[in-house]
Design a protein around this motif. Sequence first.
Motif, short mmCIF file in Angstrom:
data_model
loop_
_atom_site.label_atom_id
_atom_site.label_comp_id
_atom_site.label_asym_id
_atom_site.label_seq_id
_atom_site.Cartn_x
_atom_site.Cartn_y
_atom_site.Cartn_z
N LEU A 126 4.24 4.62 4.68
CA LEU A 126 3.96 4.49 3.26
C LEU A 126 3.50 3.09 2.93
O LEU A 126 4.13 2.11 3.30
CB LEU A 126 5.21 4.82 2.44
CG LEU A 126 5.61 6.30 2.43
CD1 LEU A 126 6.90 6.47 1.65
CD2 LEU A 126 4.52 7.14 1.81
N ASP A 127 2.36 3.03 2.25
CA ASP A 127 1.86 1.74 1.80
C ASP A 127 1.51 1.92 0.33
O ASP A 127 0.55 2.61 -0.01
CB ASP A 127 0.63 1.35 2.62
CG ASP A 127 0.01 0.05 2.14
OD1 ASP A 127 0.55 -0.54 1.18
OD2 ASP A 127 -1.02 -0.35 2.71
N LEU A 128 2.32 1.33 -0.52
CA LEU A 128 2.15 1.58 -1.95
C LEU A 128 1.29 0.51 -2.64
O LEU A 128 1.24 0.45 -3.86
CB LEU A 128 3.53 1.69 -2.62
CG LEU A 128 4.38 2.86 -2.11
CD1 LEU A 128 5.79 2.78 -2.67
CD2 LEU A 128 3.75 4.19 -2.47
N THR A 129 0.60 -0.31 -1.84
CA THR A 129 -0.21 -1.39 -2.42
C THR A 129 -1.16 -0.89 -3.51
O THR A 129 -1.29 -1.52 -4.55
CB THR A 129 -1.04 -2.07 -1.31
OG1 THR A 129 -0.22 -2.24 -0.17
CG2 THR A 129 -1.57 -3.42 -1.77
N TYR A 130 -1.81 0.22 -3.22
CA TYR A 130 -2.81 0.70 -4.17
C TYR A 130 -2.30 1.81 -5.07
O TYR A 130 -3.07 2.52 -5.68
CB TYR A 130 -4.07 1.17 -3.41
CG TYR A 130 -4.71 0.05 -2.63
CD1 TYR A 130 -5.40 -0.96 -3.30
CD2 TYR A 130 -4.59 -0.01 -1.25
CE1 TYR A 130 -5.96 -2.00 -2.59
CE2 TYR A 130 -5.15 -1.05 -0.54
CZ TYR A 130 -5.84 -2.05 -1.21
OH TYR A 130 -6.39 -3.08 -0.52
N PHE A 131 -0.99 1.94 -5.13
CA PHE A 131 -0.40 2.98 -5.97
C PHE A 131 -0.93 2.89 -7.40
O PHE A 131 -1.01 1.78 -7.92
CB PHE A 131 1.14 2.83 -5.98
CG PHE A 131 1.84 3.80 -6.86
CD1 PHE A 131 2.19 5.05 -6.38
CD2 PHE A 131 2.11 3.50 -8.19
CE1 PHE A 131 2.82 5.97 -7.20
CE2 PHE A 131 2.74 4.42 -9.01
CZ PHE A 131 3.09 5.65 -8.52
N PRO A 132 -1.28 3.95 -8.09
CA PRO A 132 -1.20 5.34 -7.64
C PRO A 132 -2.49 5.84 -7.01
O PRO A 132 -2.69 7.03 -6.89
CB PRO A 132 -0.94 6.08 -8.95
CG PRO A 132 -1.71 5.31 -9.97
CD PRO A 132 -1.69 3.87 -9.51
N MET A 133 -3.39 4.93 -6.59
CA MET A 133 -4.62 5.38 -5.95
C MET A 133 -4.52 5.17 -4.44
O MET A 133 -5.48 4.77 -3.79
CB MET A 133 -5.81 4.64 -6.54
CG MET A 133 -6.16 5.19 -7.91
SD MET A 133 -7.44 4.28 -8.72
CE MET A 133 -6.54 2.99 -9.49
N ASP A 134 -3.37 5.43 -3.91
CA ASP A 134 -3.11 5.16 -2.50
C ASP A 134 -3.35 6.39 -1.61
O ASP A 134 -3.43 7.51 -2.09
CB ASP A 134 -1.67 4.65 -2.32
CG ASP A 134 -0.65 5.58 -2.97
OD1 ASP A 134 -1.01 6.32 -3.89
OD2 ASP A 134 0.52 5.55 -2.54
N THR A 135 -3.47 6.13 -0.34
CA THR A 135 -3.46 7.22 0.64
C THR A 135 -2.27 6.95 1.57
O THR A 135 -1.86 5.80 1.73
CB THR A 135 -4.75 7.26 1.49
OG1 THR A 135 -4.93 6.01 2.12
CG2 THR A 135 -5.96 7.61 0.65
N GLN A 136 -1.74 8.01 2.13
CA GLN A 136 -0.58 7.89 3.00
C GLN A 136 -0.90 8.54 4.34
O GLN A 136 -1.55 9.58 4.37
CB GLN A 136 0.64 8.58 2.38
CG GLN A 136 0.99 8.09 0.99
CD GLN A 136 1.41 6.63 0.96
OE1 GLN A 136 1.71 6.03 2.00
NE2 GLN A 136 1.41 6.05 -0.21
N THR A 137 -0.45 7.93 5.40
CA THR A 137 -0.72 8.46 6.74
C THR A 137 0.58 8.96 7.36
O THR A 137 1.57 8.22 7.40
CB THR A 137 -1.34 7.36 7.62
OG1 THR A 137 -2.51 6.89 6.96
CG2 THR A 137 -1.72 7.89 8.98
N CYS A 138 0.55 10.20 7.80
CA CYS A 138 1.73 10.79 8.41
C CYS A 138 1.34 11.30 9.80
O CYS A 138 0.18 11.68 10.00
CB CYS A 138 2.24 11.96 7.59
SG CYS A 138 2.55 11.54 5.86
N ASN A 139 2.28 11.32 10.71
CA ASN A 139 1.91 11.83 12.03
C ASN A 139 3.01 12.64 12.71
O ASN A 139 4.18 12.55 12.36
CB ASN A 139 1.40 10.70 12.92
CG ASN A 139 2.46 9.68 13.24
OD1 ASN A 139 3.51 9.64 12.61
ND2 ASN A 139 2.20 8.86 14.23
N ILE A 140 2.54 13.44 13.64
CA ILE A 140 3.43 14.26 14.47
C ILE A 140 3.11 13.86 15.90
O ILE A 140 1.94 13.84 16.28
CB ILE A 140 3.12 15.76 14.31
CG1 ILE A 140 3.18 16.20 12.85
CG2 ILE A 140 4.03 16.62 15.18
CD1 ILE A 140 2.64 17.62 12.61
N VAL A 141 4.11 13.51 16.66
CA VAL A 141 3.87 13.11 18.05
C VAL A 141 4.73 13.99 18.96
O VAL A 141 5.91 14.18 18.70
CB VAL A 141 4.27 11.63 18.29
CG1 VAL A 141 4.10 11.27 19.76
CG2 VAL A 141 3.45 10.71 17.41
#
Length: 235
Positions: A126-141
């Motif tokens: 989670l990177d809330l720098t650009y909140f609320p125009m942010d994108t979030q990266t999630c992963n499955i390994v």
Amino acid sequence: MFSDEHYDKNNLPLANESTNVVVELTIQSITEISEFSSSFKADVWFSQIWHDPRLDFSDRNFCLTNLSLAAHQLSNLWTPNASVCFVNSKKVEIHTSPTQNILLLALSNGTIWVNHRVSLQGPCQLDLTYFPMDTQTCNIVFESYSYNTAEVRILWRDWDAVTIPDPNAKKLPDFELVHISNHNATLLYTAGLWDQLEVVMVFRRLYGYYVLQAYMPTYLSVFISWVILIVLILK
Ligand SMILES: *[C@@H]1O[C@H](CO)[C@@H](O)[C@H](O)[C@H]1NC(C)=O
Ligand SMILES: *[C@@H]1O[C@H](CO)[C@@H](O)[C@H](O)[C@H]1NC(C)=O
Ligand SMILES: *[C@@H]1O[C@H](CO)[C@@H](O)[C@H](O)[C@H]1NC(C)=O
């Protein structure tokens, strides 16, 4: 066929070479992205296909082309299951309602196809720098747990390795899945080389949701207070 005295499920399908396990992931739904726990939850079908020549029954049976087996048969077979694990997950569960959601198919040439319906929880950066125009990266390994690449290779299916059949599954109330990709890597550990597969999902926050849910009420109440104030002053 699996009670064959020559069949030992503790032995790898191929004696002198590694067994290729082809993996495919179908994402059924993404139920939640949580800022509090930096994680997402999803329901997926995790499918593994491999070839075990010891289970070839094409010479014994001329009618059946393949066999759909009850899930409990899985315990009689060599499977890479114990070995393929979601390494970065906080929680992985096999769906149990109405029965355990495992599909097992044996083709006459010894190809085994196992499908698990799992509910998993994985991490998001989670990177809330650009909140609320942010994108979030999630992963499955996931990677092999007990077999190195000399024994088992874990590979993405070379077409449509990761799919989301239902377009609605890409939309959450507050996020939208904008990009999904899959990667593979081979990692060097002291015990040898290990295959690792990864799915990366990028979500964009639905700005409108926050405008409606958070900003609008605030702006509106400020605006209404001003109107009331002006009305009072004018009176
Ligand atoms: C592995 O062994 C089988 C039978 O013993 C043989 O047919 C096959 O060619 C061998 N494969 C390799 C890569 O040595
Ligand atoms: C299994 O056999 C059925 C009937 O013979 C056939 O319709 C089906 O496509 C087969 N499945 C696979 C994966 O080969
Ligand atoms: C076994 O049969 C399936 C379905 O006909 C086929 O896709 C697969 O390539 C075959 N595998 C081998 C090792 O022959």
